[in-house]
Scaffold this active site. Structure first.
Site, PDB file in Angstrom:
ATOM      1  N   LYS A   4      22.819  -8.088  -3.624  1.00 31.97           N
ATOM      2  CA  LYS A   4      23.323  -9.461  -3.674  1.00 31.97           C
ATOM      3  C   LYS A   4      22.871 -10.143  -4.971  1.00 31.97           C
ATOM      4  O   LYS A   4      21.785  -9.861  -5.484  1.00 31.97           O
ATOM      5  CB  LYS A   4      22.793 -10.211  -2.447  1.00 31.97           C
ATOM      6  CG  LYS A   4      23.401 -11.584  -2.189  1.00 31.97           C
ATOM      7  CD  LYS A   4      22.846 -12.133  -0.878  1.00 31.97           C
ATOM      8  CE  LYS A   4      23.360 -13.527  -0.569  1.00 31.97           C
ATOM      9  NZ  LYS A   4      22.829 -14.026   0.726  1.00 31.97           N
ATOM     10  N   SER A  11      26.352 -15.940   3.479  1.00 30.43           N
ATOM     11  CA  SER A  11      26.534 -15.992   2.044  1.00 30.43           C
ATOM     12  C   SER A  11      26.590 -14.608   1.369  1.00 30.43           C
ATOM     13  O   SER A  11      26.991 -14.501   0.204  1.00 30.43           O
ATOM     14  CB  SER A  11      25.382 -16.790   1.412  1.00 30.43           C
ATOM     15  OG  SER A  11      24.129 -16.198   1.686  1.00 30.43           O
ATOM     16  N   SER A  65      23.535 -14.899   7.232  1.00 32.03           N
ATOM     17  CA  SER A  65      24.182 -14.520   5.966  1.00 32.03           C
ATOM     18  C   SER A  65      24.323 -13.022   5.740  1.00 32.03           C
ATOM     19  O   SER A  65      25.056 -12.599   4.853  1.00 32.03           O
ATOM     20  CB  SER A  65      23.424 -15.135   4.789  1.00 32.03           C
ATOM     21  OG  SER A  65      23.615 -16.524   4.763  1.00 32.03           O
TER      22      SER A  65
END
Length: 575
Positions: free
Chosen positions: A139, A214, A238
């Site tokens: 990420k 996210s 997330s």
């Protein structure tokens, strides 16, 4: 000086002041646009150089069977890398080519880590690593030396990390090759995956749907076949939401089981609701192997604040019957028809396999969401978040949230009072985002969280359960509708508050019957939140459906073992 002259001077001063503010704003926007342009240029150059590298490799070795490599599970891939029937070059270039193709469709990558090509020359010396030669995606907010961790926020651009995060160092030590950074929601505070720097990422199963957030870039890339193992972060779902929306598996470990050193957050210092890094992959065995690789002496040495608890493979491989709590509706979020069906079908499979299923309900959930979850995350009245976003371009998914946070506290209090008779849930949420009034109140809030954790553990033990089967929000919501599924916090963020490990397993797809039943969806409160949730999830036929598996703190291996049980039973039932 006469009145006319004074008025004239005052007017001129106002105009000059206005012009100064206007010029500053124009300059700020110009600087932001320049930063974005540089970031996009870096991404484009990395993609172009990766394409050229893949092309050169394919010309030099045209016999590489990339399709066969991409079909292998992580356990199969690691075995073939170790026995020499595959080499890391074959694997990395195959995945890099696939990633480039997936990114063209989904816009899920923020940068190809070209250092991965150099790592190929040294990785051969580490054949004992559990992830030897395995390409891994990470990420965007995870530190990788000389690359930005922007969190989709412009103020964080042009600040390359000075060194790798602890988990990236451990991955490399275990022979893995981090090769791409993936997109995320702006400021990590949305269940969508979009920001003004890198744009909107879309769902691999339907481009009109979000991959979730996210960690949506991870979910999209793995769900689209461009990666078989990735690392995300999870503060309120997330990791789990993108895993559910994209049809993969994801695991949020116990808080502090894995090191967070080198992970950038927006509201650093917030302690009530814990963020956890964790793996995302195609299957549960991959999650377990990743946890085993990360929970090693090297991580414990690099970050002594992490308890030195190696992965317990004996628990993961256990086959003893379990007592499983199950939950269909927590009283705050009424699950969609496909969510309920997913839980019921898995419950039936578990009972047929000899496990005992008992009803379970979380404690005081309608009170906990505003008082502990929302107040905890926004204890500062969202001041830190607003400072990070001040003067920046806002993603559409954040505009309404930022507008509400920006209202004066006194106005939010009045608004909350006026809303109470007509929308109690919205009223309590508006009051909660005002935050706490003092340090004393913050300590009381922290104490209330500690008390709730102990109450929940006592309730869990009174039910005499080992693990919990819970609904997982789904199917994927429509693009630009992520803020309309905010009630999902009750089934995801709850376990961040409790610090419980929780994971997601895909078990089904949305049927035409599910869609028909969704038309009659009312919700627990029949308010604007429930109407918005129904609107966001409509049109999901064929999209993945998942369930959530939960365990007590530090029982990560048991949680993964339960996830594996669910995965196997679902696979067998489909045969």
């Amino acid at each position: 000086m006469d009145n006319w002259t004074a008025a004239l001077l005052t007017g001129v001063a106002c105009i000059v002041g206005y012009l100064v503010v206007w010029v500053k704003k124009i300059n700020s926007l110009r600087q932001a646009e320049e930063k974005i342009k540089r970031a996009r240029n870096r991404r484009d150059k990395s993609l172009q150089r990766a394409e050229q590298a893949v092309l050169r490799y394919k010309q030099s070795l045209p016999t590489t069977d990339s399709a066969l490599i991409l079909k292998l599970s992580l356990s199969e891939l690691t075995q073939q890398l170790k026995d020499g029937s595959l080499n890391p070059d074959n694997v990395l270039y195959s995945y890099m080519e696939k990633t480039l193709a997936v990114n063209q469709k989904l816009n899920c990558c923020t940068e190809i880590l070209l250092e991965s090509l150099d790592q190929l020359t040294t990785v051969g010396s580490n054949k004992d690593g559990l992830l030897y030669g395995v390409p891994v995606s990470i990420k965007e907010n995870i530190a990788f030396k000389d690359h930005d961790c922007s969190c989709g926020v412009i103020i964080n651009l042009d600040q390359p990390a000075e060194k790798d995060s602890v988990l990236v160092q451990v991955l490399k030590k275990q022979g893995a090759i981090p090769f791409v950074k993936t997109n995320l929601a702006q400021a990590l505070t949305s269940y969508d995956c979009s920001n003004p720097i890198y744009g909107q990422t879309v769902n691999p199963h339907n481009p009109q749907k979000t991959p979730g957030g996210s960690s949506g870039g991870e979910g999209a890339l793995i769900g689209g076949g461009g990666s078989l193992l990735g690392i995300g972060t999870d503060l309120g779902g997330s990791i789990r939401l993108p895993s559910s929306f994209c049809g993969i598996c994801g695991f949020k470990p116990t808080a502090h089981r894995l090191s967070l050193q080198g992970f950038r957050s927006i509201c650093r210092g917030q302690k009530s609701v814990s963020s956890s890094p964790g793996p995302m992959a195609r299957d549960v065995d991959s999650l377990a192997l990743c946890m085993q690789a990360l929970l090693c002496d090297h991580m414990f040495s690099l970050d002594p604040t992490v308890p030195p608890l190696p992965f317990n493979m004996e628990i993961y491989r256990s086959s003893r019957p379990l007592r499983i709590g199950y939950l269909e509706n927590d009283g705050y979020l009424q699950p969609s028809p496909s969510m309920v069906r997913g839980v019921r079908e898995v419950k039936a499979l578990l009972e047929q396999a000899g496990h005992t299923l008992v009803p379970y309900a979380p404690l005081k959930i309608s009170q906990i969401v505003p008082e502990l979850l929302i107040t905890g995350v926004y204890a500062d009245g969202a001041t830190t978040l607003l400072q990070k976003l001040k003067g920046a371009l806002l993603d559409p998914s954040l505009k309404r949230q930022v507008f509400i946070h920006s209202l004066p506290k006194w106005f939010k209090k009045i608004l909350s009072f006026l809303l109470k008779p007509v929308s109690p849930r919205l009223s309590s949420n508006v009051s909660a985002i005002c935050g706490v009034r003092s340090v004393s109140d913050l300590w009381k809030q922290h104490a209330a969280v500690e008390d709730y954790i102990q109450e929940t553990i006592a309730h869990w033990r009174s039910c005499n359960i080992d693990v919990l089967l819970s609904p997982m929000i789904g199917p994927a919501s429509r693009l630009l509708h992520a803020d309309k599924v905010s009630t999902a916090v009750s089934c995801t963020m709850l376990y961040n508050l409790l610090k419980f490990p929780a994971g997601v397993v895909t078990v089904s797809t949305v049927t035409a019957k599910d869609e028909e039943e969704l038309k009659h969806y009312k919700g627990c409160y029949q308010d604007s939140f429930d109407k918005s949730l129904k609107e966001a999830m409509t049109g999901g036929e064929g999209l993945p459906v998942a369930v959530q598996c939960v365990a007590l703190p530090w029982q990560d291996e048991l949680c993964l073992r339960f996830m594996k049980e669910v995965e196997q039973l679902v696979k067998e039932s489909k045969k």
